[in-house]
Design a protein around this motif. Structure first.
Motif, mmCIF file in Angstrom:
data_model
loop_
_atom_site.group_PDB
_atom_site.id
_atom_site.type_symbol
_atom_site.label_atom_id
_atom_site.label_comp_id
_atom_site.label_asym_id
_atom_site.label_seq_id
_atom_site.Cartn_x
_atom_site.Cartn_y
_atom_site.Cartn_z
ATOM 1 N N ARG A 272 -23.051 -46.541 91.591
ATOM 2 C CA ARG A 272 -23.851 -47.602 90.963
ATOM 3 C C ARG A 272 -23.104 -48.183 89.760
ATOM 4 O O ARG A 272 -23.005 -49.403 89.609
ATOM 5 C CB ARG A 272 -25.204 -47.051 90.503
ATOM 6 C CG ARG A 272 -26.031 -48.088 89.719
ATOM 7 C CD ARG A 272 -27.231 -47.469 89.009
ATOM 8 N NE ARG A 272 -28.077 -46.740 89.932
ATOM 9 C CZ ARG A 272 -28.912 -47.307 90.793
ATOM 10 N NH1 ARG A 272 -29.049 -48.612 90.821
ATOM 11 N NH2 ARG A 272 -29.614 -46.567 91.625
ATOM 12 N N LEU A 275 -20.425 -50.468 90.831
ATOM 13 C CA LEU A 275 -20.947 -51.718 91.391
ATOM 14 C C LEU A 275 -21.439 -52.641 90.277
ATOM 15 O O LEU A 275 -21.233 -53.859 90.323
ATOM 16 C CB LEU A 275 -22.082 -51.419 92.383
ATOM 17 C CG LEU A 275 -21.639 -50.679 93.657
ATOM 18 C CD1 LEU A 275 -22.859 -50.193 94.441
ATOM 19 C CD2 LEU A 275 -20.762 -51.558 94.529
ATOM 20 N N LEU A 280 -22.581 -56.526 90.210
ATOM 21 C CA LEU A 280 -23.653 -56.399 91.209
ATOM 22 C C LEU A 280 -24.836 -55.631 90.612
ATOM 23 O O LEU A 280 -24.693 -54.968 89.585
ATOM 24 C CB LEU A 280 -23.115 -55.673 92.457
ATOM 25 C CG LEU A 280 -21.921 -56.385 93.116
ATOM 26 C CD1 LEU A 280 -21.258 -55.486 94.142
ATOM 27 C CD2 LEU A 280 -22.372 -57.698 93.748
ATOM 28 N N PRO A 282 -27.423 -53.087 92.089
ATOM 29 C CA PRO A 282 -28.097 -52.259 93.098
ATOM 30 C C PRO A 282 -29.529 -51.931 92.677
ATOM 31 O O PRO A 282 -29.798 -51.777 91.483
ATOM 32 C CB PRO A 282 -27.257 -50.971 93.133
ATOM 33 C CG PRO A 282 -26.010 -51.261 92.378
ATOM 34 C CD PRO A 282 -26.280 -52.412 91.468
ATOM 35 N N VAL A 292 -27.666 -53.080 97.748
ATOM 36 C CA VAL A 292 -27.020 -53.990 96.815
ATOM 37 C C VAL A 292 -27.274 -55.434 97.246
ATOM 38 O O VAL A 292 -26.688 -55.898 98.231
ATOM 39 C CB VAL A 292 -25.486 -53.743 96.812
ATOM 40 C CG1 VAL A 292 -24.833 -54.484 95.662
ATOM 41 C CG2 VAL A 292 -25.175 -52.262 96.761
ATOM 42 N N LEU A 338 -15.111 -48.719 97.777
ATOM 43 C CA LEU A 338 -15.071 -49.636 96.627
ATOM 44 C C LEU A 338 -13.841 -50.544 96.682
ATOM 45 O O LEU A 338 -13.933 -51.739 96.386
ATOM 46 C CB LEU A 338 -15.078 -48.833 95.328
ATOM 47 C CG LEU A 338 -16.460 -48.424 94.812
ATOM 48 C CD1 LEU A 338 -16.340 -47.360 93.732
ATOM 49 C CD2 LEU A 338 -17.242 -49.639 94.299
ATOM 50 N N LEU A 341 -14.553 -53.089 99.244
ATOM 51 C CA LEU A 341 -15.561 -54.046 98.769
ATOM 52 C C LEU A 341 -14.927 -55.050 97.801
ATOM 53 O O LEU A 341 -15.137 -56.266 97.925
ATOM 54 C CB LEU A 341 -16.720 -53.305 98.101
ATOM 55 C CG LEU A 341 -17.792 -54.185 97.455
ATOM 56 C CD1 LEU A 341 -18.501 -55.039 98.513
ATOM 57 C CD2 LEU A 341 -18.836 -53.338 96.711
ATOM 58 N N ARG A 342 -14.139 -54.535 96.865
ATOM 59 C CA ARG A 342 -13.499 -55.433 95.882
ATOM 60 C C ARG A 342 -12.665 -56.492 96.604
ATOM 61 O O ARG A 342 -12.754 -57.677 96.312
ATOM 62 C CB ARG A 342 -12.594 -54.642 94.929
ATOM 63 C CG ARG A 342 -13.385 -53.963 93.815
ATOM 64 C CD ARG A 342 -12.461 -53.399 92.740
ATOM 65 N NE ARG A 342 -13.152 -52.321 92.057
ATOM 66 C CZ ARG A 342 -12.951 -51.018 92.285
ATOM 67 N NH1 ARG A 342 -12.013 -50.630 93.145
ATOM 68 N NH2 ARG A 342 -13.647 -50.109 91.649
#
Ligand code: PMP
Length: 346
Positions: A272, A275, A280, A282, A292, A338, A341-342
């Motif tokens: 979290r 993020l 973001l 969540p 998210v 992660l 995602l980035r």
């Protein structure tokens, strides 16, 4: 082709995307693996077991669960995953054409089970804080109400006050799905299954308990309620091996399970923070996953999939919008996710 039931023909097959990938955070299972107690059962089981039927209705597991929860074995039902318990409950307590009501967003299988059983559905949007809108749910007058806490996919829990109000006023059965109860901090709703005649609490070995591949679910309710449910699902829904493994993990592995669940929660919060650092937001979660909110989540998930990471994407969830659901587990897996995602956000 021989036509199937008219109300059945255009129901789609639920097809989970199960192409293997390096990091799969898409189904909220126990990413730490399987408890040593279950592995031992696998090693020590005699092949001769496999050519005979299991005993009907999984009496050993029923007994072990009853002892754990503090009820009579007659108050426990088991099934081929909690999917099977939920589906059987709908079949036992609703005639085709009657109404199932639930809050949304919630477990995606519920509308599907409703359609397969010929039911109509009423969906109740969440309150702003994602608690249950008890009055709106009761106003449906549905004979079966489904609640999920911690809820999939939001991760949020329902308040005691709202759940109790629903249970007190409901005209029929209240199902409380607690597939993720092992990750939640607060008290669960199992006491309602012990004390109220109209409550069925469902649980599973698929998440914290690490046995998703063996398909073991269970439920607790008043013995009269459970007796009806058992008729709807028939015997032999648990394999011999699945029952033996579930009993072994219950009796010898609950420390293993609790430690992994605690780690999943710890890493969920670490995730979290990362993020949030990405800008973001969540939702608060008491499950082993984070939801998210993210416009274009489907496309982001596709780009992550190209990087061999699987997360679950949702489109236009009520009260949320598009969102990614990311499962928690060992930190190195979350770190890989992660990175993906980035790159996928760019
Ligand atoms: N309920 C909820 C809320 C779930 O998320 C799931 C699994 N995705 C289930 C029930 C069913 O799990 P199983 O059939 O593996 O017990």
């Amino acid at each position: 082709m021989i036509p199937s039931r008219a109300s059945f023909r255009d129901i789609p097959l639920y097809s989970p995307s199960k192409t293997p990938c390096r990091v799969d955070l898409g189904d909220n299972t126990n990413l730490f693996g399987v408890a040593p107690a279950a592995e031992r059962v696998l090693r020590e089981s005699a092949p001769a077991l496999l050519s005979r039927y299991p005993r009907g209705y999984a009496p050993d597991l029923r007994g072990a669960l009853a002892a754990r929860v503090g009820v009579a074995p007659e108050a426990v039902t088991t099934g081929c995953g909690s999917d099977d318990v939920l589906d059987s409950a709908l079949r036992a307590f609703l005639e085709p054409g009657e109404v199932l009501a639930f809050h949304v967003p919630t477990f995606v299988m519920m509308p599907l089970f409703a359609r397969v059983n010929g039911l109509r559905v009423r969906q109740v949007p969440p309150r702003e804080d994602f608690d249950l809108d008890a009055e709106a749910l009761l106003a449906t007058e549905a004979k079966v109400l489904y609640l999920c806490s911690p809820n999939n996919p939001t991760g949020t829990v329902l308040s005691r006050a709202a759940v109790e109000r629903v249970v007190e006023r409901a005209p029929g059965l209240v199902i409380i799905d607690e597939a993720y109860a092992d990750f939640a901090r607060g008290p669960d709703f199992m006491d309602l299954a012990r004390t109220r005649p109209n409550v069925l609490v469902t649980r599973t070995f698929s998440k914290a308990w690490g046995l998703a591949g063996m398909r073991v679910g269970w439920g607790v309710g008043a013995p009269a309620l459970v007796a009806e449910l058992e008729k709807a699902r028939g015997p032999y829904k648990l394999t011999t091996l699945a029952e033996a493994m579930a009993v072994a993990v219950l009796e010898e592995g609950s420390d293993w399970v609790a430690a992994r669940a605690a780690l999943a929660v710890e890493n969920r919060e670490r995730l979290r923070a990362e993020l949030v650092a990405l800008g973001l937001s969540p939702l608060p979660s008491e499950g082993n996953f984070l939801l998210v909110p993210l416009p274009g989540a489907v496309q982001v998930a596709e780009r992550m999939r190209e990087r061999d990471v699987n997360v679950r994407a949702f489109q236009a969830l009520p009260g949320v919008g598009d969102a990614l659901r990311i499962g928690s587990g060992p930190w190195p897996l979350l770190e890989t996710a992660l990175v993906a995602l980035r790159e996928s956000l760019r």
